[in-house]
Design an enzyme around this catalytic site. Structure first.
Site, mmCIF file in Angstrom:
data_model
loop_
_atom_site.group_PDB
_atom_site.id
_atom_site.type_symbol
_atom_site.label_atom_id
_atom_site.label_comp_id
_atom_site.label_asym_id
_atom_site.label_seq_id
_atom_site.Cartn_x
_atom_site.Cartn_y
_atom_site.Cartn_z
ATOM 1 N N LYS A 123 0.846 -1.204 0.000
ATOM 2 C CA LYS A 123 0.000 0.000 0.000
ATOM 3 C C LYS A 123 0.875 1.245 0.000
ATOM 4 C CE LYS A 123 -3.859 0.397 2.362
ATOM 5 N NZ LYS A 123 -4.803 0.402 3.497
ATOM 6 N N THR A 155 -3.373 3.845 -2.254
ATOM 7 C CA THR A 155 -4.368 4.255 -1.265
ATOM 8 C C THR A 155 -4.441 5.770 -1.164
ATOM 9 O OG1 THR A 155 -5.114 3.842 1.005
ATOM 10 C CG2 THR A 155 -2.745 4.169 0.677
ATOM 11 N N PHE A 192 -11.288 6.438 -1.949
ATOM 12 C CA PHE A 192 -11.984 6.606 -0.679
ATOM 13 C C PHE A 192 -13.353 7.249 -0.900
ATOM 14 C CE2 PHE A 192 -8.592 6.419 2.861
ATOM 15 C CZ PHE A 192 -7.950 5.370 2.230
#
Length: 317
Positions: free
Chosen positions: A131, A155, A177
């Site tokens: 990540k 991410t 997100f």
């Protein structure tokens, strides 16, 4: 009728967004993803004291330097990840330190070290995703790592320019997100929103349409959910990473869960773009939400990383 969670699993790969090993064992996701915040919470849990004790004992043999503290934190992350690989059949995501988010070279070195540490424990690289924060430096590091066969999970992704740069890097997976985008718009006075008008949902649907329309193989994994309505509105997305609380809500919920995202009919896609560094940074700067939430996310992960290091320092002493 099957629960909404079972129906979701028929169309989307469900990933557990937690470092809680027992929750993963109970919920049986395909993949699992962690971050510094989740790892710090897990380390404070008595159930995992044996993993902490082992890492501390190992660290004391390395000396009490700052380098030893960092090594123990890395060892803890890999220890938790190794335990998770014994439970889930798919991938486990392990995050590069957030304070390296603007250092591409250090990100590459850390990612290689993480993969090597897993290898020492008998975990092959095809079980791990690295990540990395979706900064320009992180995206370019991912390009190098993907070229070496180290699959990456980009991410803290809030906007299409980040998704485009991740596709250019041939990233294995992105984590756009949802909930944090909603948070920003609500704080800015927007809304009220439905699941269909939720800005985070709209953003992920746009990225999904872009990838499917232009034949991009990078996996879209929606993340950071605030409610089950957001999850249901993205049913059919390649993957969704969901916290234990919301997974439990979906498991308890009845009723039909219609598929919303379909690769053969992804919806209208944004215009295809190619972004160099200058264009990427300008596009991000034009999006106040994306630039603010990216910076805030990095600060938050760094804060918890420092808390973890402080805890390790105290235990080493």
């Amino acid at each position: 009728m099957a629960s909404k969670l079972d129906q979701l699993r028929e169309m989307t790969t469900v990933v557990a967004d937690t470092g809680d090993i027992e929750a993963v064992r109970r919920l049986k996701p395909v993949d699992c993803t962690t971050n510094p915040t989740l790892l710090f919470k897990a380390v404070e849990t008595p159930a995992y004291a044996h993993l902490v004790d082992e890492a501390i004992a190992w660290g004391k043999k390395q000396g009490g330097s700052e380098k030893a503290v960092q090594a123990v934190c890395d060892r803890l992350a890999v220890s938790f990840g190794t335990e998770l690989t014994k439970i889930v059949p798919g991938r486990v995501s392990t995050e590069v330190d957030a304070d390296l988010s603007f250092d591409g070279k250090a990100t590459i070195e850390k990612a290689r070290a993480i993969i090597a540490a897993y290898k020492e424990r008998g975990v092959e690289r095809d079980r791990i995703l690295i990540k990395i924060a979706s900064t320009w430096e992180g995206l370019q590091a991912a390009k190098v790592l993907q070229g070496e066969g180290i699959d990456c999970n980009l991410t803290l992704l809030f906007a299409l320019p980040q998704a485009i740069a991740a596709a250019d890097a041939k990233a294995f997976l992105i984590s756009p997100f949802v909930g944090r985008i909603l948070d920003w718009h609500v704080k800015a006075g927007g809304g009220p929103y439905t699941a269909e008008t939720d800005p985070g949902v709209v953003s992920v649907r746009g990225i999904y349409a872009y990838y499917k329309t232009y034949g991009i193989d990078t996996v879209v994994m929606g993340a950071s959910f605030r409610n089950t309505g957001e999850i249901e509105a993205l049913a059919g997305c390649d993957r969704l990473t969901i916290g234990p609380g919301l997974l439990d809500e979906l498991a308890a919920a009845g009723g039909e869960l219609p598929r919303q995202l379909k690769p053969e009919a992804p919806g209208k896609a944004p215009e295809r773009l190619t972004l160099d560094e200058k264009a990427f940074r300008f596009a991000m700067n034009e999006d106040a939400m994306a630039i603010e939430k990216l910076a805030e996310g990095i600060r938050g992960f760094v804060k918890d990383l420092r808390s973890l290091r402080k805890l390790v320092t105290e235990k080493l002493a």
